[in-house]
Design a protein around this motif. Structure first.
Motif, PDB file in Angstrom:
ATOM      1  N   ASN A 331       3.486  32.301  -7.202  1.00  0.00           N
ATOM      2  CA  ASN A 331       4.038  33.609  -6.891  1.00  0.00           C
ATOM      3  C   ASN A 331       3.914  33.708  -5.368  1.00  0.00           C
ATOM      4  OD1 ASN A 331       4.579  35.372  -9.463  1.00  0.00           O
ATOM      5  ND2 ASN A 331       2.686  34.251  -9.892  1.00  0.00           N
ATOM      6  N   VAL A 332       4.858  33.098  -4.697  1.00  0.00           N
ATOM      7  CA  VAL A 332       4.758  32.906  -3.253  1.00  0.00           C
ATOM      8  C   VAL A 332       5.065  34.235  -2.558  1.00  0.00           C
ATOM      9  CG1 VAL A 332       5.563  31.598  -1.266  1.00  0.00           C
ATOM     10  CG2 VAL A 332       5.484  30.518  -3.540  1.00  0.00           C
ATOM     11  N   ASP A 333       4.082  34.757  -1.854  1.00  0.00           N
ATOM     12  CA  ASP A 333       4.198  36.067  -1.217  1.00  0.00           C
ATOM     13  C   ASP A 333       4.878  35.928   0.143  1.00  0.00           C
ATOM     14  OD1 ASP A 333       3.678  38.549   0.151  1.00  0.00           O
ATOM     15  OD2 ASP A 333       2.064  38.945  -1.270  1.00  0.00           O
ATOM     16  N   VAL A 334       6.056  36.535   0.260  1.00  0.00           N
ATOM     17  CA  VAL A 334       6.815  36.472   1.520  1.00  0.00           C
ATOM     18  C   VAL A 334       7.022  37.883   2.087  1.00  0.00           C
ATOM     19  CG1 VAL A 334       7.974  34.291   1.038  1.00  0.00           C
ATOM     20  CG2 VAL A 334       8.962  36.430   0.168  1.00  0.00           C
ATOM     21  N   THR A 335       6.119  38.792   1.761  1.00  0.00           N
ATOM     22  CA  THR A 335       6.289  40.187   2.172  1.00  0.00           C
ATOM     23  C   THR A 335       6.410  40.325   3.682  1.00  0.00           C
ATOM     24  OG1 THR A 335       4.992  40.885   0.252  1.00  0.00           O
ATOM     25  CG2 THR A 335       5.313  42.501   2.001  1.00  0.00           C
ATOM     26  N   ASP A 336       5.517  39.707   4.421  1.00  0.00           N
ATOM     27  CA  ASP A 336       5.540  39.853   5.875  1.00  0.00           C
ATOM     28  C   ASP A 336       6.842  39.316   6.463  1.00  0.00           C
ATOM     29  OD1 ASP A 336       3.060  40.993   5.755  1.00  0.00           O
ATOM     30  OD2 ASP A 336       1.964  39.186   6.334  1.00  0.00           O
ATOM     31  N   GLU A 337       7.339  38.221   5.914  1.00  0.00           N
ATOM     32  CA  GLU A 337       8.580  37.628   6.423  1.00  0.00           C
ATOM     33  C   GLU A 337       9.787  38.509   6.080  1.00  0.00           C
ATOM     34  OE1 GLU A 337       8.879  33.342   5.567  1.00  0.00           O
ATOM     35  OE2 GLU A 337       6.722  33.421   5.181  1.00  0.00           O
TER      36      GLU A 337
END
Length: 588
Positions: A331-337
């Motif tokens: 569940n790769v978290d890319v929120t900041d990007e």
């Protein structure tokens, strides 16, 4: 200790037959086997049955579709998934989805609790705990469906009551107040420790007294709009009871679940309730069915500067995610990007509106190169399809953080944050409560954030004391000063995000927070619209089979609802408000 023993307790602790015909049936051959097989226990330990009923509250995957498909959509916490869009979002009544809480609670939890109560009269503390949990389960049922079998429920095996009468909701609530007061007085009168207690109360009669009195506060506030004098009387009685009530996080009442693998529908069939099935169903059975936050929740958090916003809402690439339980690797978290991309392009977040799936109101995906992690994953794992099937577009919608979907998350019963909000509103109502509205409101928000910190967030993500205080100061100066009732119940709604039944009940009772008006939102192809009234329903319909197996009592309850169709026939109207629900929810 709980992890090792719970499954065996459940297996031993189920009364599986002798149900009222309206609920289920057992074959004569099976009943004969149960009655004659010497390897089967003639009596099940009440403590084992308490374990079963407690764990079922949030651990039964078989009833969670009702929460996912309807209740979390009606509260507008979540939107965008297919189930919540096709049922709650489309105002589509489907018996297979609506009846699950009724079917599962009556056929397992209530049945076992009633049997255990009858067999625990020589164990005063255990007996009282069983009766308290029966009240809790019955409150969930009546607040979802309305009038229903309460006092006669589960007596098919014990007393031969095969067609239980439907008690009026007002009578059910009066039963709650009397029963809880009696249980509080009974707790501590015996020498027995409450066995089978898989909650934070740890079998302590004093803790169960605080819990029961806290439920009395909740139920008193529930009837405050329909019978304010009775509500105040019951609230003040519970507050003054020498058994006390939940005051601090150390007193919080919740069910303890284990960090095991998700079992989905097999777990429900096997009565394996060890993991939190609400988190399980919100995680979804496969990568195509995750949970997204509703624009209502997102905007309320965002517009108030709530520090919980990006603790609750995250952006994921989860094509390769594990299905047995949430994993942080895939569940790769890319929120900041994603947030950086939105800022660079002058765009804003696009959370899902109620009634819309994530692929409706289309949001274009950025080029892979705009999201470095996506670009890297596509190069490293081309066969995984990270940029296929519109996954990059889905990535742009705010998901519910997997921190809330882990199998060992607590099953909330009632906590100090809720109590503080109840005290704040009681003070606002002019009831005999110490402190000020602001005192209790501040304490409620602080306890609510602590509840999330303690039970859901990783250490590095916890909301700091400084963030909390700054946020509370702004809430007091703005929301509380403007409309105290709305401010209190909006914060309670955020608190209850992972307690769907209480979230929906308190929303309908208080009529806050202000939701989006479903009648003014769009319809989309691919969903079922079979109700001419798109206003959000205020209750769920009874199971259709009740009309077949308990027809007389069912039809009396339908007549009390008072709605008729064009033929003049009484109908099970899910737009008819419950007894304690006196006004429509505020919408905009």
């Amino acid at each position: 200790m709980i992890t090792k023993s719970v499954k065996h307790i459940i297996a031993a602790g189920l009364v599986c037959c002798g149900m009222a015909p309206a609920l289920t049936s057992c074959s004569d051959s099976y009943m004969e086997e149960v009655n004659t097989d010497e390897t089967k226990a003639s009596q099940i330990a009440p403590s084992a049955q308490l374990t079963t009923a407690l764990l079922q509250t949030y651990g039964d995957f078989g009833l969670m579709d009702t929460y996912r498909s309807y209740i979390t959509g009606f509260t507008q916490h979540f939107a965008g998934g297919w189930n919540v869009t096709n049922y709650a979002g489309s105002v589509h009544a489907d018996d297979d989805q609506m009846r699950l809480v009724w079917d599962q609670f009556y056929s397992v939890g209530i049945k076992n609790i009633v049997d255990a109560i009858a067999n625990s009269e020589d164990m005063p503390n255990t007996n009282a705990a069983l009766r308290i949990h029966r009240v809790l389960m019955m409150s969930i049922l009546t607040d979802i469906y309305g009038d229903l079998p309460c006092k006669d429920a589960g007596l098919g095996f014990i007393s031969g009551v095969g067609t239980p009468s439907y008690d009026r909701q007002e009578d059910i609530y009066n039963f709650f107040f009397d029963e809880l007061a009696t249980c509080v007085a009974q707790l501590g009168t015996g020498s027995d420790r409450i066995g089978g207690d898989v909650t934070s109360l740890k079998g302590d009669p004093a803790a169960w007294r605080r819990y029961a009195n806290s439920l009395r506060l909740r139920f008193a506030m529930r009837i405050s709009e329909v019978n304010p004098a009775k509500a105040q009387q019951e609230f003040e009685k519970a507050l003054a009871d020498n058994g006390g009530y939940i005051r601090t996080a150390a007193d919080d009442a919740y069910i303890i679940y284990t960090d095991g693998s998700f079992t989905l529908y097999d777990g429900s069939r096997d009565l394996d309730f060890r993991v939190n099935a609400l988190g399980e169903i919100l995680y979804g059975q496969d990568p195509t069915s995750p949970t997204f936050v509703s624009s209502t929740l997102f905007n309320i958090l965002n517009n108030s500067g709530d520090p919980r916003l990006y603790r609750i809402c995250r952006h994921y690439l989860n094509t390769k995610r594990a299905e047995t339980k949430p994993d942080r690797e895939w569940n790769v978290d890319v929120t900041d990007e994603v947030l950086d991309y939105l800022q660079r392009t002058g765009d804003t977040e696009h959370p899902n509106n109620p009634g819309a799936a994530w692929y409706n109101d289309w949001v274009n995906a950025p080029a892979n190169s705009e999201i470095p992690t996506l670009d890297n994953l596509v190069r490293l794992y081309p066969e995984a399809g990270f940029d296929g099937s519109n996954y990059p577009a889905r990535m742009m919608r705010p998901f519910l953080s997997i921190d809330f979907e882990m199998p060992d998350r607590p099953g909330t019963l009632i906590n100090s944050a809720e109590i503080e909000f109840l005290l704040a509103e009681a003070k606002l109502n002019g009831w005999n409560v110490g402190g000020t509205v602001e005192d209790h409101f501040r304490a409620g928000v602080k306890a609510s954030i602590r509840w999330m910190n303690d039970h859901y967030l990783q250490a590095a993500d916890k909301v700091s004391d400084a963030e909390t205080e700054t946020f509370i100061d702004a809430l007091v100066a703005n929301e509380l000063a403007s409309n105290a009732k709305e401010a209190i119940n909006t914060q309670a709604w955020i608190l209850h995000m992972m307690n769907p039944s209480e979230a929906w009940a308190n929303l309908r009772r208080s009529d806050y927070p202000t939701l989006q008006d479903r009648t003014q939102l769009a319809k989309f192809d691919g969903f079922t619209y079979d109700d001419n009234n798109l206003q959000t329903p205020t209750r769920l319909r009874y199971p259709i089979l009740e009309n077949q197996y308990n027809s007389k009592n069912y039809n009396e309850a339908i007549q009390r609802i008072g709605s008729v169709n064009e033929k003049g026939e009484y109908v099970d109207d899910w737009h008819k408000r419950l007894w304690w629900d006196v006004a429509d929810i505020h919408v905009q």
